[in-house]
Design a protein around this motif. Structure first.
Motif, PDB file in Angstrom:
ATOM      1  N   ARG A 187       0.821  -1.199   0.000  1.00 15.12           N
ATOM      2  CA  ARG A 187       0.000   0.000   0.000  1.00 15.12           C
ATOM      3  C   ARG A 187       0.863   1.260   0.000  1.00 15.12           C
ATOM      4  O   ARG A 187       0.597   2.234  -0.712  1.00 15.12           O
ATOM      5  CB  ARG A 187      -0.931  -0.008   1.211  1.00 15.12           C
ATOM      6  N   SER A 188       1.939   1.194   0.788  1.00 16.61           N
ATOM      7  CA  SER A 188       2.854   2.335   0.838  1.00 16.61           C
ATOM      8  C   SER A 188       3.521   2.561  -0.521  1.00 16.61           C
ATOM      9  O   SER A 188       3.661   3.684  -1.000  1.00 16.61           O
ATOM     10  CB  SER A 188       3.896   2.113   1.928  1.00 16.61           C
ATOM     11  N   GLN A 189       3.933   1.432  -1.181  1.00 19.03           N
ATOM     12  CA  GLN A 189       4.570   1.546  -2.495  1.00 19.03           C
ATOM     13  C   GLN A 189       3.590   2.108  -3.522  1.00 19.03           C
ATOM     14  O   GLN A 189       3.973   2.908  -4.382  1.00 19.03           O
ATOM     15  CB  GLN A 189       5.087   0.177  -2.939  1.00 19.03           C
ATOM     16  N   MET A 190       2.301   1.678  -3.443  1.00 18.11           N
ATOM     17  CA  MET A 190       1.310   2.182  -4.383  1.00 18.11           C
ATOM     18  C   MET A 190       1.084   3.684  -4.193  1.00 18.11           C
ATOM     19  O   MET A 190       0.927   4.425  -5.165  1.00 18.11           O
ATOM     20  CB  MET A 190      -0.016   1.434  -4.201  1.00 18.11           C
ATOM     21  N   ALA A 200       1.690   6.337  -7.067  1.00 17.74           N
ATOM     22  CA  ALA A 200       0.646   7.272  -7.489  1.00 17.74           C
ATOM     23  C   ALA A 200       1.170   8.710  -7.446  1.00 17.74           C
ATOM     24  O   ALA A 200       0.884   9.510  -8.346  1.00 17.74           O
ATOM     25  CB  ALA A 200      -0.579   7.119  -6.587  1.00 17.74           C
ATOM     26  N   ASP A 201       1.947   9.016  -6.422  1.00 18.37           N
ATOM     27  CA  ASP A 201       2.518  10.362  -6.346  1.00 18.37           C
ATOM     28  C   ASP A 201       3.468  10.620  -7.509  1.00 18.37           C
ATOM     29  O   ASP A 201       3.448  11.696  -8.133  1.00 18.37           O
ATOM     30  CB  ASP A 201       3.254  10.539  -5.014  1.00 18.37           C
ATOM     31  N   GLN A 202       4.295   9.582  -7.822  1.00 15.33           N
ATOM     32  CA  GLN A 202       5.223   9.738  -8.938  1.00 15.33           C
ATOM     33  C   GLN A 202       4.470   9.903 -10.264  1.00 15.33           C
ATOM     34  O   GLN A 202       4.849  10.714 -11.106  1.00 15.33           O
ATOM     35  CB  GLN A 202       6.156   8.531  -9.008  1.00 15.33           C
ATOM     36  N   ALA A 223       1.743  15.662 -14.534  1.00 15.57           N
ATOM     37  CA  ALA A 223       1.822  17.127 -14.553  1.00 15.57           C
ATOM     38  C   ALA A 223       2.956  17.592 -15.454  1.00 15.57           C
ATOM     39  O   ALA A 223       2.812  18.552 -16.227  1.00 15.57           O
ATOM     40  CB  ALA A 223       2.022  17.643 -13.120  1.00 15.57           C
ATOM     41  N   GLN A 224       4.090  16.868 -15.412  1.00 14.91           N
ATOM     42  CA  GLN A 224       5.229  17.236 -16.250  1.00 14.91           C
ATOM     43  C   GLN A 224       4.890  17.040 -17.727  1.00 14.91           C
ATOM     44  O   GLN A 224       5.230  17.872 -18.583  1.00 14.91           O
ATOM     45  CB  GLN A 224       6.440  16.400 -15.861  1.00 14.91           C
ATOM     46  N   THR A 225       4.192  15.900 -18.023  1.00 12.45           N
ATOM     47  CA  THR A 225       3.796  15.638 -19.413  1.00 12.45           C
ATOM     48  C   THR A 225       2.819  16.705 -19.908  1.00 12.45           C
ATOM     49  O   THR A 225       2.902  17.160 -21.054  1.00 12.45           O
ATOM     50  CB  THR A 225       3.137  14.249 -19.512  1.00 12.45           C
ATOM     51  N   LYS A 226       1.914  17.105 -19.060  1.00  8.65           N
ATOM     52  CA  LYS A 226       0.955  18.138 -19.443  1.00  8.65           C
ATOM     53  C   LYS A 226       1.666  19.452 -19.754  1.00  8.65           C
ATOM     54  O   LYS A 226       1.356  20.138 -20.734  1.00  8.65           O
ATOM     55  CB  LYS A 226      -0.056  18.325 -18.310  1.00  8.65           C
ATOM     56  N   ARG A 227       2.650  19.784 -18.915  1.00  7.51           N
ATOM     57  CA  ARG A 227       3.412  21.007 -19.178  1.00  7.51           C
ATOM     58  C   ARG A 227       4.173  20.893 -20.485  1.00  7.51           C
ATOM     59  O   ARG A 227       4.258  21.847 -21.268  1.00  7.51           O
ATOM     60  CB  ARG A 227       4.375  21.265 -18.012  1.00  7.51           C
TER      61      ARG A 227
END
Length: 474
Positions: A113-116, A120-122, A128-132
Protein backbone atom coordinates in the motif's frame (compact mmCIF):
# COMPACT_ATOMS: atom_id res chain seq x y z
CA UNK A 1 -35.49 -86.49 23.65
CA UNK A 2 -38.42 -85.86 21.33
CA UNK A 3 -38.33 -89.49 20.20
CA UNK A 4 -38.27 -90.60 23.88
CA UNK A 5 -41.27 -88.43 24.69
CA UNK A 6 -43.12 -89.97 21.76
CA UNK A 7 -42.48 -93.52 23.02
CA UNK A 8 -43.57 -92.54 26.57
CA UNK A 9 -46.80 -91.18 25.15
CA UNK A 10 -47.42 -94.50 23.38
CA UNK A 11 -46.90 -96.43 26.67
CA UNK A 12 -49.18 -93.99 28.50
CA UNK A 13 -51.91 -94.43 25.91
CA UNK A 14 -51.96 -98.16 26.49
CA UNK A 15 -52.90 -97.56 30.14
CA UNK A 16 -56.26 -96.05 29.09
CA UNK A 17 -59.49 -97.98 28.87
CA UNK A 18 -61.76 -97.77 25.93
CA UNK A 19 -64.16 -94.89 26.27
CA UNK A 20 -61.47 -92.70 27.90
CA UNK A 21 -61.73 -94.49 31.29
CA UNK A 22 -58.50 -95.10 33.22
CA UNK A 23 -57.54 -98.67 33.87
CA UNK A 24 -56.94 -99.83 37.31
CA UNK A 25 -53.45 -99.28 38.55
CA UNK A 26 -51.34 -102.19 37.57
CA UNK A 27 -49.29 -103.49 40.42
CA UNK A 28 -46.39 -104.40 38.21
CA UNK A 29 -45.40 -102.91 34.85
CA UNK A 30 -44.68 -105.48 32.21
CA UNK A 31 -40.98 -106.20 31.71
CA UNK A 32 -41.04 -105.01 28.15
CA UNK A 33 -42.49 -101.66 29.15
CA UNK A 34 -40.10 -101.35 32.08
CA UNK A 35 -37.15 -102.06 29.80
CA UNK A 36 -38.30 -99.38 27.36
CA UNK A 37 -38.83 -96.87 30.13
CA UNK A 38 -35.36 -97.59 31.50
CA UNK A 39 -33.81 -97.16 28.05
CA UNK A 40 -35.71 -93.94 27.58
CA UNK A 41 -34.51 -92.68 30.95
CA UNK A 42 -30.90 -93.37 29.96
CA UNK A 43 -31.35 -91.59 26.65
CA UNK A 44 -32.83 -88.59 28.41
CA UNK A 45 -29.96 -88.50 30.90
CA UNK A 46 -27.42 -88.76 28.07
CA UNK A 47 -29.13 -85.94 26.18
CA UNK A 48 -29.10 -83.78 29.31
CA UNK A 49 -25.39 -84.41 29.68
CA UNK A 50 -24.75 -83.50 26.03
CA UNK A 51 -26.74 -80.27 26.36
CA UNK A 52 -24.88 -79.38 29.55
CA UNK A 53 -21.49 -79.95 27.93
CA UNK A 54 -22.50 -77.92 24.84
CA UNK A 55 -23.74 -75.08 27.03
CA UNK A 56 -20.53 -75.10 29.04
CA UNK A 57 -18.47 -75.06 25.83
CA UNK A 58 -20.54 -72.20 24.45
CA UNK A 59 -20.11 -70.24 27.68
CA UNK A 60 -16.35 -70.69 27.53
CA UNK A 61 -16.28 -69.62 23.83
CA UNK A 62 -18.44 -66.53 24.45
CA UNK A 63 -16.25 -65.57 27.43
CA UNK A 64 -13.09 -65.97 25.30
CA UNK A 65 -14.52 -63.89 22.43
CA UNK A 66 -15.69 -61.23 24.90
CA UNK A 67 -12.24 -61.10 26.44
CA UNK A 68 -10.59 -60.81 23.01
CA UNK A 69 -13.02 -58.07 21.89
CA UNK A 70 -12.47 -56.13 25.09
CA UNK A 71 -8.70 -56.33 24.63
CA UNK A 72 -8.98 -55.16 20.98
CA UNK A 73 -11.30 -52.33 22.10
CA UNK A 74 -8.76 -51.20 24.67
CA UNK A 75 -6.01 -51.22 22.01
CA UNK A 76 -8.20 -49.23 19.56
CA UNK A 77 -9.17 -46.74 22.26
CA UNK A 78 -5.51 -46.25 23.11
CA UNK A 79 -4.68 -45.69 19.43
CA UNK A 80 -7.57 -43.24 19.12
CA UNK A 81 -6.40 -41.29 22.16
CA UNK A 82 -2.88 -41.16 20.67
CA UNK A 83 -4.22 -39.99 17.29
CA UNK A 84 -6.35 -37.31 18.95
CA UNK A 85 -3.30 -36.12 20.85
CA UNK A 86 -1.28 -35.91 17.62
CA UNK A 87 -4.08 -34.03 15.87
CA UNK A 88 -4.36 -31.58 18.72
CA UNK A 89 -0.63 -30.94 18.56
CA UNK A 90 -0.80 -30.38 14.79
CA UNK A 91 -3.77 -28.02 15.16
CA UNK A 92 -1.83 -25.99 17.70
CA UNK A 93 1.17 -25.83 15.31
CA UNK A 94 -1.12 -24.83 12.39
CA UNK A 95 -2.73 -22.08 14.45
CA UNK A 96 0.69 -20.74 15.30
CA UNK A 97 1.84 -20.86 11.63
CA UNK A 98 -1.41 -19.19 10.50
CA UNK A 99 -0.99 -16.44 13.00
CA UNK A 100 2.59 -15.85 11.89
CA UNK A 101 1.54 -15.91 8.18
CA UNK A 102 -1.29 -13.45 8.85
CA UNK A 103 1.11 -11.09 10.56
CA UNK A 104 3.59 -11.44 7.67
CA UNK A 105 0.85 -10.92 5.04
CA UNK A 106 -0.44 -7.84 6.86
CA UNK A 107 3.06 -6.45 6.88
CA UNK A 108 3.45 -7.10 3.13
CA UNK A 109 0.05 -5.52 2.40
CA UNK A 110 1.01 -2.42 4.34
CA UNK A 111 4.31 -2.28 2.45
CA UNK A 112 2.52 -2.71 -0.91
CA UNK A 113 0.00 0.00 0.00
CA UNK A 114 2.85 2.34 0.84
CA UNK A 115 4.57 1.55 -2.50
CA UNK A 116 1.31 2.18 -4.38
CA UNK A 117 0.92 5.55 -2.70
CA UNK A 118 4.48 6.46 -3.68
CA UNK A 119 3.86 5.24 -7.27
CA UNK A 120 0.65 7.27 -7.49
CA UNK A 121 2.52 10.36 -6.35
CA UNK A 122 5.22 9.74 -8.94
CA UNK A 123 2.62 9.20 -11.68
CA UNK A 124 0.92 12.43 -10.69
CA UNK A 125 4.21 14.27 -10.96
CA UNK A 126 4.95 12.68 -14.34
CA UNK A 127 1.44 13.51 -15.58
CA UNK A 128 1.82 17.13 -14.55
CA UNK A 129 5.23 17.24 -16.25
CA UNK A 130 3.80 15.64 -19.41
CA UNK A 131 0.96 18.14 -19.44
CA UNK A 132 3.41 21.01 -19.18
CA UNK A 133 5.49 19.47 -22.00
CA UNK A 134 2.39 19.12 -24.20
CA UNK A 135 1.46 22.71 -23.53
CA UNK A 136 4.98 23.76 -24.38
CA UNK A 137 4.98 21.63 -27.56
CA UNK A 138 1.63 23.13 -28.55
CA UNK A 139 3.00 26.62 -28.19
CA UNK A 140 6.13 25.67 -30.17
CA UNK A 141 3.94 24.07 -32.88
CA UNK A 142 1.85 27.22 -33.10
CA UNK A 143 5.01 29.28 -33.38
CA UNK A 144 6.32 26.92 -36.09
CA UNK A 145 3.03 27.09 -38.00
CA UNK A 146 3.03 30.86 -37.71
CA UNK A 147 6.63 31.02 -39.01
CA UNK A 148 5.76 28.61 -41.82
CA UNK A 149 2.74 30.68 -42.73
CA UNK A 150 4.87 33.82 -42.80
CA UNK A 151 7.32 31.97 -45.06
CA UNK A 152 4.48 30.85 -47.35
CA UNK A 153 3.08 34.35 -47.44
CA UNK A 154 6.51 35.65 -48.36
CA UNK A 155 6.80 33.23 -51.32
CA UNK A 156 5.50 34.22 -54.73
CA UNK A 157 1.99 32.93 -55.53
CA UNK A 158 3.24 30.70 -58.35
CA UNK A 159 5.74 28.86 -56.13
CA UNK A 160 3.05 28.38 -53.45
CA UNK A 161 0.68 26.81 -55.98
CA UNK A 162 3.42 24.55 -57.37
CA UNK A 163 4.38 23.29 -53.90
CA UNK A 164 0.75 22.62 -52.98
CA UNK A 165 0.09 20.73 -56.23
CA UNK A 166 3.23 18.62 -55.76
CA UNK A 167 2.24 17.77 -52.19
CA UNK A 168 -1.28 16.73 -53.23
CA UNK A 169 0.13 14.59 -56.06
CA UNK A 170 2.57 12.90 -53.69
CA UNK A 171 -0.17 12.03 -51.20
CA UNK A 172 -2.51 10.78 -53.93
CA UNK A 173 0.21 8.55 -55.41
CA UNK A 174 0.97 7.12 -51.98
CA UNK A 175 -2.70 6.30 -51.34
CA UNK A 176 -3.12 4.64 -54.73
CA UNK A 177 0.05 2.59 -54.27
CA UNK A 178 -1.08 1.40 -50.85
CA UNK A 179 -4.57 0.48 -52.08
CA UNK A 180 -3.46 -1.29 -55.22
CA UNK A 181 -0.27 -3.09 -54.27
CA UNK A 182 -0.27 -3.55 -50.50
CA UNK A 183 -2.22 -6.43 -48.98
CA UNK A 184 -3.34 -5.50 -45.45
CA UNK A 185 -1.73 -7.72 -42.83
CA UNK A 186 -5.00 -8.30 -40.96
CA UNK A 187 -6.83 -9.92 -43.88
CA UNK A 188 -4.42 -12.65 -44.89
CA UNK A 189 -6.41 -15.86 -44.97
CA UNK A 190 -5.54 -18.22 -42.09
CA UNK A 191 -6.07 -21.12 -44.48
CA UNK A 192 -3.47 -19.89 -46.96
CA UNK A 193 -0.94 -22.66 -47.66
CA UNK A 194 2.64 -22.07 -46.49
CA UNK A 195 4.61 -21.64 -49.72
CA UNK A 196 8.41 -21.52 -50.07
CA UNK A 197 9.77 -18.05 -50.74
CA UNK A 198 11.80 -18.75 -53.88
CA UNK A 199 11.32 -15.59 -55.93
CA UNK A 200 11.63 -15.51 -59.72
CA UNK A 201 14.53 -13.65 -61.23
CA UNK A 202 12.00 -11.42 -62.98
CA UNK A 203 8.37 -10.64 -62.18
CA UNK A 204 5.84 -12.61 -64.19
CA UNK A 205 3.54 -10.79 -66.57
CA UNK A 206 -0.22 -11.21 -66.89
CA UNK A 207 0.22 -13.09 -70.16
CA UNK A 208 2.51 -15.59 -68.37
CA UNK A 209 -0.25 -16.37 -65.85
CA UNK A 210 -2.92 -16.59 -68.56
CA UNK A 211 -0.76 -19.03 -70.53
CA UNK A 212 -0.21 -21.03 -67.33
CA UNK A 213 -3.93 -21.29 -66.53
CA UNK A 214 -5.11 -21.99 -70.14
CA UNK A 215 -8.83 -21.68 -69.40
CA UNK A 216 -11.66 -21.67 -71.96
CA UNK A 217 -13.48 -18.47 -72.83
CA UNK A 218 -16.57 -18.16 -70.54
CA UNK A 219 -18.09 -15.65 -72.95
CA UNK A 220 -18.12 -18.42 -75.55
CA UNK A 221 -19.97 -20.72 -73.12
CA UNK A 222 -22.52 -17.96 -72.46
CA UNK A 223 -23.07 -17.36 -76.20
CA UNK A 224 -23.68 -21.07 -76.82
CA UNK A 225 -26.23 -21.10 -74.01
CA UNK A 226 -28.04 -17.99 -75.26
CA UNK A 227 -28.32 -19.47 -78.77
CA UNK A 228 -30.51 -22.25 -77.30
CA UNK A 229 -33.22 -19.77 -76.37
CA UNK A 230 -35.43 -20.78 -79.28
CA UNK A 231 -35.37 -24.41 -78.10
CA UNK A 232 -36.75 -23.55 -74.66
CA UNK A 233 -40.41 -23.52 -73.74
CA UNK A 234 -42.29 -20.60 -72.23
CA UNK A 235 -42.44 -22.57 -68.96
CA UNK A 236 -38.63 -22.78 -68.93
CA UNK A 237 -38.25 -19.05 -69.44
CA UNK A 238 -40.93 -18.49 -66.79
CA UNK A 239 -38.39 -19.36 -64.12
CA UNK A 240 -36.76 -16.00 -64.79
CA UNK A 241 -40.02 -14.26 -63.89
CA UNK A 242 -40.34 -16.36 -60.74
CA UNK A 243 -36.80 -15.58 -59.67
CA UNK A 244 -37.08 -11.82 -60.13
CA UNK A 245 -40.17 -11.85 -57.89
CA UNK A 246 -38.30 -13.44 -54.97
CA UNK A 247 -37.52 -11.13 -52.05
CA UNK A 248 -34.05 -12.60 -51.49
CA UNK A 249 -33.04 -11.96 -55.11
CA UNK A 250 -34.31 -8.37 -55.03
CA UNK A 251 -32.42 -7.67 -51.81
CA UNK A 252 -29.25 -9.32 -53.12
CA UNK A 253 -29.38 -7.35 -56.40
CA UNK A 254 -30.13 -3.97 -54.84
CA UNK A 255 -27.90 -4.22 -51.77
CA UNK A 256 -24.75 -2.11 -51.62
CA UNK A 257 -23.06 -4.68 -49.35
CA UNK A 258 -21.25 -7.94 -50.18
CA UNK A 259 -23.63 -10.91 -50.15
CA UNK A 260 -24.42 -14.26 -51.75
CA UNK A 261 -27.51 -16.12 -52.93
CA UNK A 262 -28.04 -19.77 -53.93
CA UNK A 263 -30.96 -20.52 -56.30
CA UNK A 264 -32.40 -24.04 -56.53
CA UNK A 265 -34.16 -23.93 -59.92
CA UNK A 266 -35.63 -27.44 -59.74
CA UNK A 267 -35.96 -27.18 -63.53
CA UNK A 268 -33.86 -30.05 -64.89
CA UNK A 269 -36.91 -31.36 -66.78
CA UNK A 270 -36.99 -28.16 -68.84
CA UNK A 271 -33.29 -28.38 -69.80
CA UNK A 272 -32.00 -28.53 -73.35
CA UNK A 273 -29.05 -30.89 -73.12
CA UNK A 274 -26.69 -29.50 -70.44
CA UNK A 275 -28.40 -26.09 -70.64
CA UNK A 276 -31.06 -25.55 -67.99
CA UNK A 277 -33.39 -22.54 -67.62
CA UNK A 278 -31.10 -21.39 -64.81
CA UNK A 279 -28.12 -21.55 -67.20
CA UNK A 280 -29.96 -19.34 -69.69
CA UNK A 281 -30.89 -16.95 -66.88
CA UNK A 282 -27.27 -16.77 -65.64
CA UNK A 283 -25.87 -16.12 -69.13
CA UNK A 284 -28.46 -13.40 -69.77
CA UNK A 285 -27.85 -11.89 -66.34
CA UNK A 286 -24.09 -11.76 -66.98
CA UNK A 287 -24.65 -10.13 -70.37
CA UNK A 288 -26.92 -7.50 -68.80
CA UNK A 289 -24.43 -6.70 -66.02
CA UNK A 290 -21.57 -6.37 -68.50
CA UNK A 291 -23.56 -3.96 -70.66
CA UNK A 292 -24.56 -1.94 -67.58
CA UNK A 293 -20.89 -1.61 -66.51
CA UNK A 294 -21.88 -1.78 -62.85
CA UNK A 295 -18.76 -3.66 -61.82
CA UNK A 296 -16.51 -6.60 -62.66
CA UNK A 297 -18.46 -9.64 -63.88
CA UNK A 298 -16.92 -13.13 -63.55
CA UNK A 299 -18.95 -16.11 -64.77
CA UNK A 300 -18.59 -19.89 -64.96
CA UNK A 301 -20.95 -22.62 -66.18
CA UNK A 302 -20.21 -25.82 -64.25
CA UNK A 303 -22.44 -28.04 -66.39
CA UNK A 304 -20.12 -27.57 -69.38
CA UNK A 305 -16.95 -28.55 -67.45
CA UNK A 306 -17.71 -31.78 -65.56
CA UNK A 307 -15.39 -34.16 -67.46
CA UNK A 308 -12.69 -35.20 -64.92
CA UNK A 309 -10.34 -36.12 -67.77
CA UNK A 310 -10.06 -32.49 -68.82
CA UNK A 311 -7.72 -30.05 -67.06
CA UNK A 312 -10.28 -27.26 -66.75
CA UNK A 313 -13.08 -29.33 -65.20
CA UNK A 314 -14.38 -29.27 -61.67
CA UNK A 315 -13.80 -26.65 -58.95
CA UNK A 316 -10.15 -26.24 -59.96
CA UNK A 317 -11.31 -25.25 -63.47
CA UNK A 318 -13.72 -22.77 -61.87
CA UNK A 319 -10.89 -21.14 -59.90
CA UNK A 320 -8.55 -21.04 -62.91
CA UNK A 321 -11.31 -19.44 -64.98
CA UNK A 322 -12.28 -16.66 -62.57
CA UNK A 323 -8.58 -15.84 -61.96
CA UNK A 324 -8.03 -15.45 -65.70
CA UNK A 325 -11.19 -13.36 -66.08
CA UNK A 326 -10.17 -11.09 -63.18
CA UNK A 327 -6.72 -10.51 -64.71
CA UNK A 328 -8.09 -9.83 -68.20
CA UNK A 329 -11.12 -7.75 -67.17
CA UNK A 330 -10.85 -4.20 -68.53
CA UNK A 331 -9.42 -1.95 -65.81
CA UNK A 332 -7.57 1.33 -65.64
CA UNK A 333 -4.64 -0.37 -63.91
CA UNK A 334 -2.73 -3.65 -63.92
CA UNK A 335 -2.73 -6.13 -61.04
CA UNK A 336 0.62 -6.73 -59.34
CA UNK A 337 2.03 -10.26 -59.54
CA UNK A 338 5.01 -9.64 -57.24
CA UNK A 339 3.64 -12.15 -54.73
CA UNK A 340 4.12 -15.09 -57.14
CA UNK A 341 7.16 -17.16 -56.15
CA UNK A 342 8.39 -20.49 -57.45
CA UNK A 343 6.37 -22.53 -54.95
CA UNK A 344 3.11 -20.75 -55.73
CA UNK A 345 3.77 -20.94 -59.48
CA UNK A 346 4.31 -24.72 -59.32
CA UNK A 347 1.25 -25.24 -57.09
CA UNK A 348 -0.99 -23.25 -59.46
CA UNK A 349 0.40 -25.19 -62.42
CA UNK A 350 -0.56 -28.40 -60.58
CA UNK A 351 -4.10 -27.02 -59.98
CA UNK A 352 -3.71 -27.16 -56.20
CA UNK A 353 -7.00 -25.91 -54.74
CA UNK A 354 -5.42 -24.07 -51.80
CA UNK A 355 -2.89 -22.38 -54.07
CA UNK A 356 -5.61 -21.26 -56.51
CA UNK A 357 -7.71 -19.87 -53.63
CA UNK A 358 -4.66 -18.01 -52.30
CA UNK A 359 -3.90 -16.63 -55.79
CA UNK A 360 -7.46 -15.32 -56.25
CA UNK A 361 -7.46 -13.79 -52.76
CA UNK A 362 -4.21 -11.90 -53.42
CA UNK A 363 -5.66 -10.48 -56.65
CA UNK A 364 -8.99 -9.69 -54.96
CA UNK A 365 -7.46 -7.36 -52.37
CA UNK A 366 -5.74 -5.36 -55.11
CA UNK A 367 -9.06 -4.30 -56.64
CA UNK A 368 -10.03 -0.76 -55.71
CA UNK A 369 -12.32 -0.55 -52.65
CA UNK A 370 -16.08 -0.19 -53.25
CA UNK A 371 -15.75 -1.93 -56.64
CA UNK A 372 -18.51 -4.52 -57.08
CA UNK A 373 -17.30 -7.94 -58.23
CA UNK A 374 -20.08 -10.21 -59.47
CA UNK A 375 -19.22 -13.93 -59.44
CA UNK A 376 -21.93 -15.90 -61.28
CA UNK A 377 -21.65 -19.69 -60.98
CA UNK A 378 -24.24 -21.81 -62.79
CA UNK A 379 -25.11 -25.49 -62.03
CA UNK A 380 -23.09 -25.73 -58.81
CA UNK A 381 -24.89 -29.01 -58.01
CA UNK A 382 -22.78 -30.64 -60.75
CA UNK A 383 -19.72 -29.99 -58.54
CA UNK A 384 -21.21 -31.35 -55.30
CA UNK A 385 -20.43 -35.00 -55.97
CA UNK A 386 -17.90 -36.85 -53.79
CA UNK A 387 -16.39 -38.34 -56.95
CA UNK A 388 -12.99 -36.91 -57.92
CA UNK A 389 -13.05 -34.83 -54.67
CA UNK A 390 -15.39 -32.34 -56.37
CA UNK A 391 -17.51 -31.91 -53.24
CA UNK A 392 -14.62 -31.10 -50.87
CA UNK A 393 -12.99 -28.77 -53.41
CA UNK A 394 -16.29 -26.92 -53.94
CA UNK A 395 -16.64 -26.55 -50.16
CA UNK A 396 -13.23 -24.86 -50.10
CA UNK A 397 -14.22 -22.51 -52.94
CA UNK A 398 -17.41 -21.47 -51.11
CA UNK A 399 -15.44 -20.90 -47.90
CA UNK A 400 -13.07 -18.62 -49.84
CA UNK A 401 -15.94 -16.50 -51.15
CA UNK A 402 -17.69 -16.39 -47.76
CA UNK A 403 -14.43 -15.28 -46.11
CA UNK A 404 -13.94 -12.43 -48.59
CA UNK A 405 -17.56 -11.37 -48.12
CA UNK A 406 -17.38 -11.51 -44.34
CA UNK A 407 -14.13 -9.57 -43.97
CA UNK A 408 -15.48 -6.60 -45.93
CA UNK A 409 -19.01 -6.86 -44.54
CA UNK A 410 -17.81 -6.88 -40.92
CA UNK A 411 -15.38 -4.04 -41.48
CA UNK A 412 -12.19 -6.06 -40.92
CA UNK A 413 -10.74 -4.73 -44.19
CA UNK A 414 -11.51 -2.13 -46.84
CA UNK A 415 -11.87 -3.90 -50.15
CA UNK A 416 -14.16 -4.62 -53.10
CA UNK A 417 -17.71 -5.87 -52.60
CA UNK A 418 -18.12 -9.48 -53.68
CA UNK A 419 -21.65 -10.45 -54.78
CA UNK A 420 -21.86 -14.21 -55.32
CA UNK A 421 -24.73 -15.67 -57.38
CA UNK A 422 -25.02 -19.50 -57.62
CA UNK A 423 -27.70 -21.52 -59.40
CA UNK A 424 -28.60 -25.20 -59.54
CA UNK A 425 -30.99 -26.88 -62.01
CA UNK A 426 -31.66 -29.49 -59.33
CA UNK A 427 -31.75 -29.07 -55.58
CA UNK A 428 -28.37 -28.42 -53.96
CA UNK A 429 -27.56 -31.21 -51.51
CA UNK A 430 -24.24 -30.01 -50.10
CA UNK A 431 -23.66 -26.27 -50.37
CA UNK A 432 -27.20 -25.57 -49.16
CA UNK A 433 -26.08 -26.51 -45.64
CA UNK A 434 -23.26 -23.93 -45.74
CA UNK A 435 -25.53 -20.92 -46.40
CA UNK A 436 -28.23 -19.18 -44.42
CA UNK A 437 -31.29 -20.97 -45.81
CA UNK A 438 -33.64 -18.22 -44.62
CA UNK A 439 -31.78 -15.30 -46.23
CA UNK A 440 -29.35 -16.66 -48.82
CA UNK A 441 -31.32 -19.53 -50.37
CA UNK A 442 -34.08 -19.40 -53.02
CA UNK A 443 -36.07 -22.40 -54.20
CA UNK A 444 -38.16 -22.33 -57.37
CA UNK A 445 -40.62 -25.02 -58.46
CA UNK A 446 -42.79 -25.76 -61.45
CA UNK A 447 -46.01 -25.56 -59.43
CA UNK A 448 -45.50 -21.84 -58.91
CA UNK A 449 -45.46 -21.20 -62.66
CA UNK A 450 -49.24 -21.40 -62.66
CA UNK A 451 -49.41 -18.37 -60.36
CA UNK A 452 -47.81 -16.06 -62.94
CA UNK A 453 -50.32 -13.36 -63.93
CA UNK A 454 -51.10 -12.18 -67.45
CA UNK A 455 -48.51 -9.51 -67.01
CA UNK A 456 -46.06 -12.33 -66.35
CA UNK A 457 -47.11 -14.03 -69.61
CA UNK A 458 -46.58 -10.72 -71.40
CA UNK A 459 -43.13 -10.58 -69.80
CA UNK A 460 -42.39 -14.02 -71.24
CA UNK A 461 -43.13 -12.74 -74.72
CA UNK A 462 -40.95 -9.71 -74.03
CA UNK A 463 -38.19 -12.06 -72.89
CA UNK A 464 -38.10 -13.76 -76.25
CA UNK A 465 -38.00 -10.41 -78.04
CA UNK A 466 -35.36 -8.86 -75.75
CA UNK A 467 -33.25 -12.03 -75.51
CA UNK A 468 -32.26 -11.10 -71.95
CA UNK A 469 -34.64 -12.00 -69.08
CA UNK A 470 -33.07 -9.28 -66.92
CA UNK A 471 -33.43 -6.36 -69.29
CA UNK A 472 -36.45 -5.22 -67.29
CA UNK A 473 -34.64 -5.64 -63.95
CA UNK A 474 -31.62 -3.46 -64.55
Amino acid sequence: MVDSLSELMIILNRTYKEGNVFKKVVKQIPEVEAAKIGEISKRISKAKQTVFEATAHLDRQVWQETKTSAQQGRIAAEATRKTAHDIRARVIDLQQETSEGHDKLSSQVDQFRSQMVDAADQMGDQLAQTKRQITKDGEERKQFEAGLQRLVDALPASIHEQLQSALYQFVADAIVQRQLFALPSNIISPNSPPLPLVQYAQVLSESDIINLLQTPDPIGDADRILRKESLMSDEALGYATLLRQKRQFKEWLSSDWPSLVLVDGCSRGESVGRTSPMSFFTASFASTLIRAETGIVLQFFCGHHIDPQKENSGPKGLLRSIISQLILYPKSYNLSLNFVDQGLYDAVAASNTEALCYFFEKLFWQIQPDTIIYVLIDSVSDFESDLHDYGERMDRVLILFQTLIGQVLQGFAAGPKLKLFMTSPNRSHRLIYRVDQAKESIRLNAAALGDISRSGERSLREIRRARSPLSYIM
